[in-house]
Write a protein that holds these residues in place. Structure first.
Motif, PDB file in Angstrom:
ATOM      1  N   ALA A  55     122.444 155.854  19.961  1.00 45.70           N
ATOM      2  CA  ALA A  55     122.966 156.153  21.299  1.00 45.70           C
ATOM      3  C   ALA A  55     121.880 156.210  22.368  1.00 45.70           C
ATOM      4  CB  ALA A  55     123.737 157.476  21.267  1.00 45.70           C
ATOM      5  N   PHE A  56     120.767 156.887  22.078  1.00 51.62           N
ATOM      6  CA  PHE A  56     119.743 157.073  23.117  1.00 51.62           C
ATOM      7  C   PHE A  56     119.190 155.751  23.646  1.00 51.62           C
ATOM      8  CE2 PHE A  56     115.306 157.486  24.377  1.00 51.62           C
ATOM      9  CZ  PHE A  56     115.441 158.340  25.468  1.00 51.62           C
ATOM     10  N   PRO A  57     118.742 154.821  22.799  1.00 53.55           N
ATOM     11  CA  PRO A  57     118.225 153.560  23.353  1.00 53.55           C
ATOM     12  C   PRO A  57     119.264 152.794  24.163  1.00 53.55           C
ATOM     13  CG  PRO A  57     117.549 153.808  21.066  1.00 53.55           C
ATOM     14  CD  PRO A  57     118.564 154.875  21.333  1.00 53.55           C
ATOM     15  N   ILE A  58     120.521 152.815  23.732  1.00 56.52           N
ATOM     16  CA  ILE A  58     121.554 152.075  24.452  1.00 56.52           C
ATOM     17  C   ILE A  58     121.803 152.687  25.828  1.00 56.52           C
ATOM     18  CG2 ILE A  58     124.029 151.558  24.476  1.00 56.52           C
ATOM     19  CD1 ILE A  58     123.859 151.143  21.463  1.00 56.52           C
ATOM     20  N   ILE A  59     121.949 154.015  25.868  1.00 57.83           N
ATOM     21  CA  ILE A  59     122.211 154.678  27.151  1.00 57.83           C
ATOM     22  C   ILE A  59     121.044 154.498  28.108  1.00 57.83           C
ATOM     23  CG2 ILE A  59     122.553 156.928  28.253  1.00 57.83           C
ATOM     24  CD1 ILE A  59     124.081 157.757  25.705  1.00 57.83           C
ATOM     25  N   ALA A  86     114.451 143.583  26.140  1.00 55.02           N
ATOM     26  CA  ALA A  86     113.472 143.280  25.095  1.00 55.02           C
ATOM     27  C   ALA A  86     112.640 144.508  24.741  1.00 55.02           C
ATOM     28  CB  ALA A  86     112.559 142.140  25.551  1.00 55.02           C
ATOM     29  N   SER A  87     112.320 145.321  25.733  1.00 51.96           N
ATOM     30  CA  SER A  87     111.512 146.512  25.488  1.00 51.96           C
ATOM     31  C   SER A  87     112.285 147.566  24.716  1.00 51.96           C
ATOM     32  CB  SER A  87     111.035 147.103  26.825  1.00 51.96           C
ATOM     33  OG  SER A  87     110.218 146.187  27.529  1.00 51.96           O
ATOM     34  N   TYR A  88     113.528 147.775  25.088  1.00 50.50           N
ATOM     35  CA  TYR A  88     114.293 148.857  24.463  1.00 50.50           C
ATOM     36  C   TYR A  88     114.667 148.543  23.023  1.00 50.50           C
ATOM     37  CZ  TYR A  88     114.698 152.001  28.393  1.00 50.50           C
ATOM     38  OH  TYR A  88     114.407 152.906  29.377  1.00 50.50           O
ATOM     39  N   PHE A  89     114.575 147.291  22.637  1.00 52.99           N
ATOM     40  CA  PHE A  89     114.790 146.974  21.227  1.00 52.99           C
ATOM     41  C   PHE A  89     113.789 147.727  20.352  1.00 52.99           C
ATOM     42  CE2 PHE A  89     114.199 144.505  17.372  1.00 52.99           C
ATOM     43  CZ  PHE A  89     115.501 144.274  16.978  1.00 52.99           C
ATOM     44  N   THR A  90     112.552 147.880  20.832  1.00 53.38           N
ATOM     45  CA  THR A  90     111.540 148.587  20.044  1.00 53.38           C
ATOM     46  C   THR A  90     111.683 150.107  20.123  1.00 53.38           C
ATOM     47  OG1 THR A  90     109.919 148.541  21.849  1.00 53.38           O
ATOM     48  CG2 THR A  90     109.896 146.694  20.315  1.00 53.38           C
ATOM     49  N   THR A  91     112.472 150.601  21.068  1.00 49.94           N
ATOM     50  CA  THR A  91     112.761 152.034  21.094  1.00 49.94           C
ATOM     51  C   THR A  91     113.460 152.458  19.814  1.00 49.94           C
ATOM     52  OG1 THR A  91     112.996 151.951  23.505  1.00 49.94           O
ATOM     53  CG2 THR A  91     113.891 153.880  22.400  1.00 49.94           C
ATOM     54  N   VAL A  92     114.288 151.578  19.284  1.00 52.42           N
ATOM     55  CA  VAL A  92     114.966 151.842  18.013  1.00 52.42           C
ATOM     56  C   VAL A  92     113.932 152.066  16.908  1.00 52.42           C
ATOM     57  CG1 VAL A  92     116.454 150.826  16.260  1.00 52.42           C
ATOM     58  CG2 VAL A  92     117.031 150.565  18.678  1.00 52.42           C
ATOM     59  N   ILE A  93     112.893 151.243  16.903  1.00 55.44           N
ATOM     60  CA  ILE A  93     111.836 151.374  15.894  1.00 55.44           C
ATOM     61  C   ILE A  93     111.135 152.717  16.030  1.00 55.44           C
ATOM     62  CG2 ILE A  93     109.607 150.447  15.157  1.00 55.44           C
ATOM     63  CD1 ILE A  93     110.646 147.662  15.934  1.00 55.44           C
ATOM     64  N   GLY A  94     110.781 153.093  17.256  1.00 55.90           N
ATOM     65  CA  GLY A  94     110.103 154.370  17.470  1.00 55.90           C
ATOM     66  C   GLY A  94     110.971 155.556  17.101  1.00 55.90           C
ATOM     67  N   ALA A  95     112.251 155.510  17.453  1.00 57.61           N
ATOM     68  CA  ALA A  95     113.147 156.625  17.139  1.00 57.61           C
ATOM     69  C   ALA A  95     113.345 156.777  15.637  1.00 57.61           C
ATOM     70  CB  ALA A  95     114.499 156.410  17.830  1.00 57.61           C
ATOM     71  N   THR A  96     113.390 155.665  14.936  1.00 60.66           N
ATOM     72  CA  THR A  96     113.549 155.722  13.481  1.00 60.66           C
ATOM     73  C   THR A  96     112.337 156.364  12.822  1.00 60.66           C
ATOM     74  OG1 THR A  96     114.941 153.743  13.470  1.00 60.66           O
ATOM     75  CG2 THR A  96     113.889 154.342  11.392  1.00 60.66           C
TER      76      THR A  96
END
Length: 271
Positions: A55-59, A86-96
């Motif tokens: 949810a967080f990266p999408i919002i 393109a940048s927020y795709f890597t937010t998923v990696i950091g959050a994981t």
């Protein structure tokens, strides 16, 4: 965090001290697969995963992606909305790696689950392998959902170099999953893991991924943003994706982070 544990899936007849290699290998494979299946089921019940990884990266992408318009300018060499997709795709990696896995693993340590895994006969490496697979699945699914939401709103930017983007994303995911496993096995409680994870995640997110581009930052902040681990992963993914550079240095450093992280996490889980 859910209090369920996957111990019910442990093979009751497995003997860790067995001297027969073939018997061990036969029993280890189903044990590892059962652990992986149990971890995937627990993942679906974990609200931390839903909030921070999905949810967080999408919002955040929906909010920030439309702030700077759609026309390239002196700050953004490409469509600003595409820059942030393109940048927020890597937010998923950091959050994981910084939030989901440390909290998940530290909660296991806090409740003594890891000791019970060993007592149940699971080989030590199987836990680290299960976390790696779960982390990669999480990144793939959450990343796909982010792109699915971005498509009708901002459009998905055309990928200039697909092979390099996949390589960078995979290495970045492995690096942060290893960091997450390491943090989870070092920090004593789920609360401490959550606190440390948040302290690491949000500066990395604001400076290296979801905040203003480095071009508008001061010299000090710009340098920090470029050399943060999550910032390096973002460069390695974003530049070949948008066709604005090769990001060779960022890719090499990301590969080094992945190798060192896997070695440290593997050593820690083998203790």
């Amino acid at each position: 965090m859910t209090t369920a544990t996957p111990l019910a899936d442990a093979p009751a007849t497995y003997e860790p001290g067995s001297s027969t290699t073939d018997a061990n290998s036969i029993k280890t494979r189903p044990a590892t697969l059962r652990m992986l299946g149990a971890e995937l089921r627990l993942l679906l019940r974990d609200p931390v995963t839903t909030t921070f990884v999905v949810a967080f990266p999408i919002i955040a992408m929906l909010i920030i992606g439309g702030v700077f318009g759609t026309q390239p300018n002196e700050v953004f060499p490409v469509n600003p909305s595409h820059w942030y997709v393109a940048s927020y795709f890597t937010t998923v990696i950091g959050a994981t790696g910084l939030i989901m896995l440390p909290v998940h693993i530290a909660s296991y340590r806090e409740r003594g689950v890891l000791r019970r895994f060993a007592a149940a006969g699971f080989p030590r490496w199987s836990f680290a392998l299960a976390q790696l697979v779960v982390g990669l699945i999480t990144v793939a699914v959450a990343g796909a959902l982010l792109l699915a939401v971005a498509a009708p709103v901002y459009g998905i930017p055309e990928v200039d170099d697909l092979g390099r983007v996949i390589l960078a994303a995979t290495l970045g995911a492995i690096a942060f999953i290893a960091i997450g496993v390491l943090l989870g096995t070092v920090l004593p409680t789920a609360r401490s893991a959550q606190a440390v994870g948040l302290l690491l995640f949000f500066p990395s997110f604001l400076l290296g991924v979801g905040g203003p581009p480095p071009a508008v930052m001061g010299d000090a902040l710009g340098t920090i943003s470029e050399w943060l681990p999550l910032g390096l992963v973002t460069q390695a993914v974003r530049e070949p994706w948008l066709g604005i550079g090769s990001a060779n240095t960022a890719l090499v450093v990301t590969a080094v982070l992945a190798i060192v992280g896997v070695l440290l996490a593997g050593r820690r889980t083998a203790l």
